[in-house]
Design an enzyme around this catalytic site. Structure first.
Site, mmCIF file in Angstrom:
data_model
loop_
_atom_site.group_PDB
_atom_site.id
_atom_site.type_symbol
_atom_site.label_atom_id
_atom_site.label_comp_id
_atom_site.label_asym_id
_atom_site.label_seq_id
_atom_site.Cartn_x
_atom_site.Cartn_y
_atom_site.Cartn_z
ATOM 1 N N ASP A 1 30.302 12.196 -53.680
ATOM 2 C CA ASP A 1 29.932 12.916 -52.464
ATOM 3 C C ASP A 1 28.980 14.052 -52.899
ATOM 4 O O ASP A 1 28.730 14.258 -54.097
ATOM 5 C CB ASP A 1 31.163 13.427 -51.711
ATOM 6 C CG ASP A 1 30.842 13.635 -50.223
ATOM 7 O OD1 ASP A 1 29.655 13.810 -49.877
ATOM 8 O OD2 ASP A 1 31.778 13.654 -49.399
HETATM 9 C C1 NOJ Z 1 29.169 15.213 -47.378
HETATM 10 C C2 NOJ Z 1 30.052 14.321 -46.584
HETATM 11 O O1 NOJ Z 1 31.402 14.452 -47.015
HETATM 12 C C3 NOJ Z 1 29.676 12.849 -46.655
HETATM 13 O O2 NOJ Z 1 30.459 12.133 -45.749
HETATM 14 C C4 NOJ Z 1 28.212 12.682 -46.381
HETATM 15 O O3 NOJ Z 1 27.876 11.319 -46.401
HETATM 16 C C5 NOJ Z 1 27.435 13.458 -47.410
HETATM 17 N N1 NOJ Z 1 27.772 14.865 -47.318
HETATM 18 C C6 NOJ Z 1 25.928 13.289 -47.263
HETATM 19 O O4 NOJ Z 1 25.466 13.991 -46.186
#
Ligand code: NOJ
Length: 750
Positions: free
Chosen positions: A278
């Site tokens: 993530d």
């Molecule tokens: C953080 C989020 O937890 C995730 O779901 C998302 O895809 C990413 N950022 C990218 O924006």
């Protein structure tokens, strides 16, 4: 019962490409890998945020040097094509880029939030919504979405419940597959399909007290029986990628968790796509306290099986050093890069790196808007309809009051995660109602609150006056989109601001009150429920929420959504979910006592000694699967095709479903089972099938569910998948409280 039968753990995956394609992709991966320097390999494992580098200068240089495998958040198709051109034509090996974006429930055209889509219980409409999202995103050059989000959650305080499919592993698994199919189609290389990413692996939805990013502690057995199931379903549906969760799972943050990414994902499930971290979550391993610094974090994440660093710089800065120092085996790097290249070959990026936007349908096409409307129509759940106040008849009404902060809020109705959503495509409820009633009914609109959080009651006099003058009041309440989503958790999940007061004041006008609630989560409605005659729970319904709500209010369609998550009476009941365990002291209506009824003279004897709250009992406000209709459905005559089924066999469970009204409507029939005795205790009910059926007025149909004994398998005491012979109960009905019950036995097979 300890004599469980072991199921073969090797599941057959249905890989889209033929064997010959697969072999040639593996040959190409190997050949390309053989030509790559260590720096180029690590480049493939590096994703950068487009905004962090000027597209054509800095970013261009890094691309030319082969230091970037993917970009995130560039949606200008010309810029994407230019970046692809640099990667393909000006880097030594010409490896195309993955272009990632959060396309969660639509791109320009927005479908209901995923929790709302789950309320449709309709994999076809969910698949179609994802297909529309893919077509629109692909038009901007995006070839990889960070969806579906398939975190099971039982906590409506958690802001990300809006993005999730709810509380049930079976429903979530069906919808996970539908979304993967919708995004990826049956050919990842086809124009208009994009790679999907099942996230967040794993357990994120159990964040303590619903506080986003908080710790999770989930025993392996619960993890396997509940949280991992939708991910396994997505892997079996050939999802191209997975995202590691931000959260700490049992002391090992998911981004550094080799149990998840090596043992389960690779060894048990044979996943051959790639895993992305993530956002900067590799760096955060040190913040968690798992590692001392970024160097150790790079080592921990790569070793655990994270193939790509999302928007971080940790892999870029440390992987080469780790290899040079002998701390990290090059085989780990080669394996990760092979996973990434395999995905790029499957996506056909080497053959077709560029996007021709003209080859794809226009944004907000009639088909896209029609899908958004169908999804919204089927997602709305009718929670109450006292005295059949709904549907409204425009012939019988002269004037309607439309009141509330969400009646005419084109942006808010789209919900969370709509980076690219086009507010201009939104049709609000106010507009939808006006379009539907035309000049026949006078509409009096009073916003009454600037936002859902406003505390001022000053405008309420005008609202009450409007309610008094009209025949019926439609109150548009809830939360605006900012109150749910990532890092937007709430501890109090009542209607925010002065909304409860608004309800009471409008109620005082003495006319029927219908609440339409738009929200990113289940709200606690106990404090308003007696003051309204009807409730339509619309979630955040997306671009076409308005016309869908208007059609439902006026009976052009009957509400048919069913809750994908339990609604608590009050926040202290959380977690409250239908597939709980029985406990040793299960409560029953006669065994509970309310705090106000405790006998002052004999306080000890009056308590029921069962698992309930003195001030909330043990039942939720609305159970999982619940949703009313304008039709009157009844279920009868449940039976099984045989009293016994051998392990490995199939059983049919059927019931008669009658529409006893004069209204044609959809009903979602649901099958639940209970395994009475297990080597680990089993839930009191588990969803095992559902079917959305259109039933004519007065019609009776037979609803049948085929149940293979594999569908009854669970992870037992040693965390192996087993089917145990023994007695089962089964129910068919319209929600998880269904009481039409039968029984069958699973017996040992040959
Ligand atoms: C953080 C989020 O937890 C995730 O779901 C998302 O895809 C990413 N950022 C990218 O924006």
């Amino acid at each position: 019962m300890l004599c469980g039968l072991l199921l073969g753990s090797a599941m057959t995956t249905t890989i889209a490409e033929t064997r010959a394609d697969a072999a040639s992709i593996e040959d190409r991966v190997k050949a390309l890998l053989g030509k790559m320097t260590l720096a180029e390999k690590i480049g493939q494992m590096n994703q950068v945020h487009a905004g962090d580098m000027e597209p054509i200068s800095q970013l261009g240089d890094a691309l030319r040097a082969g230091r970037i495998g993917s970009i995130i958040n560039q949606v200008d198709v010309d810029a994407v094509n230019e970046l692809q051109r640099i990667a393909v034509e000006e880097s030594r090996l010409g490896i195309p880029l993955l272009v990632g974006r959060d396309v969660i429930h639509g791109f320009k055209t927005v479908m209901p939030i995923p929790l709302g889509q789950a309320a449709t219980w309709n994999p076809d409409v969910v698949r179609q919504g994802a297909r529309i999202a893919a077509l629109e995103a692909a038009k901007s050059g995006i070839n990889w979405t960070f969806a579906p989000m398939i975190d099971i959650t039982r906590d409506p305080r958690w802001g990300r419940i809006a993005e999730s499919p709810g509380e049930d592993p079976y429903l979530a698994s069906r919808l996970a597959v539908a979304m993967v199919e919708g995004f990826q189609g049956d050919d990842l290389a086809a124009t208009g399909t994009i790679a999907a990413c099942a996230k967040h692996f794993a357990g994120y939805g159990e964040a303590e007290s619903g506080r986003d990013y908080a710790t999770t502690n989930i025993p392996e057995n619960e993890l396997r029986n509940v949280h991992l199931r939708p991910f396994h379903a997505a892997v079996n549906a050939d999802v191209a990628t997975l995202m590691a969760s931000f959260s700490d799972l049992n002391g090992v943050p998911a981004t550094g968790n080799d149990f998840l990414m090596r043992k389960v994902l690779r060894d048990e499930w044979d996943f051959d796509g790639f895993v992305v971290s993530d956002w900067n979550s590799i760096h955060q391993l040190a913040v968690h306290g798992l590692t001392a610094d970024d160097r150790d974090s790079a080592l921990a994440a790569a070793t655990a099986g994270v193939d790509m660093d999302m928007a971080g710089t940790v892999y870029d800065r440390y992987l080469a050093k780790l290899v040079e120092q002998g701390a990290l085996d090059t085989a780990v790097i080669d394996n990760a890069v092979a996973n990434i290249l395999r995905a790029k070959f499957r996506m056909g990026l080497f053959e077709k790196p560029y996007t021709n936007p003209d080859a794809l349908p226009a944004f907000g096409s009639p088909e896209a808007l029609a899908t958004a409307k169908t999804a919204a129509l089927q997602s709305v759940v009718m929670l109450k309809n006292e005295g059949n106040v709904l549907p409204l008849s425009k012939e019988a009404l002269d004037r309607i009051a439309v009141i509330g902060p969400l009646a005419d809020a084109p942006y808010e109705q789209l919900g969370t995660w709509i980076f690219d959503g086009d507010e201009g495509l939104s049709v609000t409820a106010l507009q939808g109602i006006r379009d539907l009633v035309g000049g026949d009914v006078e509409i009096e609109y009073v916003r009454a609150m600037e936002t859902s959080r406003s505390k001022s009651t000053a405008p309420f006099d005008e609202a009450v006056e409007a309610a008094r003058k009209t025949d019926v009041t439609l109150l548009f309440l809830g939360e605006e989109s900012i109150l749910s989503g990532e890092a937007h958790s709430r501890a109090d999940i009542n209607l925010p601001g002065a909304q409860a007061e608004l309800v009471k004041r409008v109620r005082g006008a003495g006319k029927p009150v219908i609440a339409v609630i738009m929200a990113g989560r289940p709200l606690t409605l106990t404090n308003i429920i007696e003051d309204v005659d009807a409730i339509l729970y619309a979630w955040h319904p997306g671009s076409m929420g308005g016309p869908a709500i208007a059609d439902l209010l006026f009976g052009l369609e009957s509400p048919s959504g069913k809750l994908p998550v339990t609604f608590p009476r009050m926040v202290g009941q959380i977690p409250v979910y239908y597939n709980q365990k029985n406990t040793g002291k299960p409560p029953t209506p006669e065994k509970i006592v309310h705090i106000d009824d405790i006998d002052a003279k004999a306080p000890q004897t009056s308590l029921g000694m069962t698992a309930f709250h003195l001030d909330a009992g043990y039942t939720p406000l609305f159970p999982f699967g619940f949703g009313l209709s304008y039709a009157v459905f009844s279920y009868d005559n449940i039976r099984t095709s045989s009293a016994e089924v051998p392990v490995g066999g199939t059983l049919t469970i059927s019931a008669e479903l009658t529409n006893g009204s004069d209204v044609v409507a959809d009903e979602v029939a649901q099958l639940y089972v209970r395994d009475l005795v297990g080597n680990v205790t089993r839930p009191v009910k588990e969803l095992k099938g559902f079917r959305r059926l259109r039933i004519e007025a007065g019609e009776t149909v037979t609803v049948s569910f085929e149940l293979h004994t594999d569908d009854l398998a669970f992870f037992g005491r040693d965390n192996k998948l087993i089917v145990e012979p023994g007695e089962f109960h089964a129910w068919i009905g319209g929600n998880s409280d269904a009481d039409l019950k039968t029984a069958f036995r699973v017996v040992a097979g040959d």
